[in-house]
Design an enzyme around this catalytic site. Structure first.
Site: not given
Ligand code: XBP
Ligand code: MG
Length: 260
Positions: A9, A11, A122
């Site tokens: 993943d 973020d 995501t």
């Molecule tokens: C985390 C998310 C993303 C980010 C914001 O993604 O849910 O929506 O919070 O990024 P991950 P965007 O699957 O990497 O944990 O505004 O580009 O969606």
């Molecule tokens: Mg994440």
């Protein structure tokens, strides 16, 4: 070693990015003349909705406004999110977000051992490229055999789509891989794709439910951030290495076979 790939993943896992995302959302709201401000407590709740555009849409739904006014706000979400993405990428490019402990170490160890790497996230592809470029250098984009981002799949986490697409692009079975996540939504997505999953929560996700994780650690550990006590015992040492990950994968695989 049966382990063929690690699927990360982004973020919260590669880097603790959500403070930068939250600030970028607020800057984009201010630039659009909107009096919306997401503080940490509100953002932690909003993070249960994955996807920045979906998160803004959900927030609009909660506002005490007439439906006609909500419709006007909804029409502006794509442009608002594009501005947010630009602002977030600027923050990352300015070096304001670093990799979490152990990430660069494990990526390097995996590459040296011929274990392939993939991303299932995501967030938007621009954000992934900005983070890789700023922390590992642009050449590191090629380290990942598959990068499944944001709108590339129909259903965002906790749906398994991003992980299923990554497995398909890798040409591997879930039992030959391990996923690394930070949130309950991400854990559910990886588990729904049949992946053994290791979770390293951040302060944003620490209160969430990780019962279905194969292992939960505060971070992956490295020479400058050694794991201690029970964490070190669970990791098999001061940091989580490939040999420990393989052992965790094998136990998961045996369990899947025994309960099939
Ligand atoms: C985390 C998310 C993303 C980010 C914001 O993604 O849910 O929506 O919070 O990024 P991950 P965007 O699957 O990497 O944990 O505004 O580009 O969606
Ligand atoms: Mg994440």
């Amino acid at each position: 070693m049966r382990l063929k790939a690690l699927i990360f993943d982004v973020d919260g896992t590669l880097a603790d990015t959500e403070a930068a995302h939250c600030a970028a959302f607020n800057d984009a709201f201010a630039a659009a003349g909107l009096a919306w401000r997401w503080d940490a407590a509100r953002y932690r709740v909003l993070l249960r909705v994955t996807g920045g555009k979906e998160r803004i849409m959900h927030f609009i739904d909660t506002l005490p406004l007439a439906e006609s006014e909500k419709a006007q706000h909804r029409a502006r979400v794509p442009a608002l999110h594009a501005d947010k993405t630009r602002r977030y990428a600027q923050r990352v490019a300015a070096g304001r977000v670093g990799l979490r402990p152990g990430i660069e170490r494990l990526l390097t160890e995996a590459r040296g051992a011929g274990v392939r790497l993939a991303l299932a996230t995501t967030t938007s592809p621009q954000n992934v490229e900005a983070l890789i470029d700023a922390t590992l250098g642009p050449a590191a984009r090629t380290w990942f055999s598959s990068r499944v981002c944001g709108d590339a799949v129909a259903n965002k986490k906790p749906a398994p789509d991003a992980y299923l697409r990554a497995l398909s692009e890798l040409g591997l079975r879930a039992t030959d891989c391990v996923a690394l996540e930070d949130s309950a939504n991400g854990l559910r997505a990886a588990r729904a794709a049949g992946l053994c999953t290791i979770v390293t929560p951040t302060d944003w996700s620490a209160a969430e439910d990780f019962a279905d994780a194969a292992l939960v650690l505060p971070h992956l550990g490295d020479a400058g951030h050694a794991l201690e006590g029970a964490d070190a015992r669970r990791a098999g040492g001061p940091w989580l290495g490939l040999a420990s990950i393989e052992r965790i994968r094998a136990v998961h695989d045996d369990h899947m076979e025994a309960t099939a």
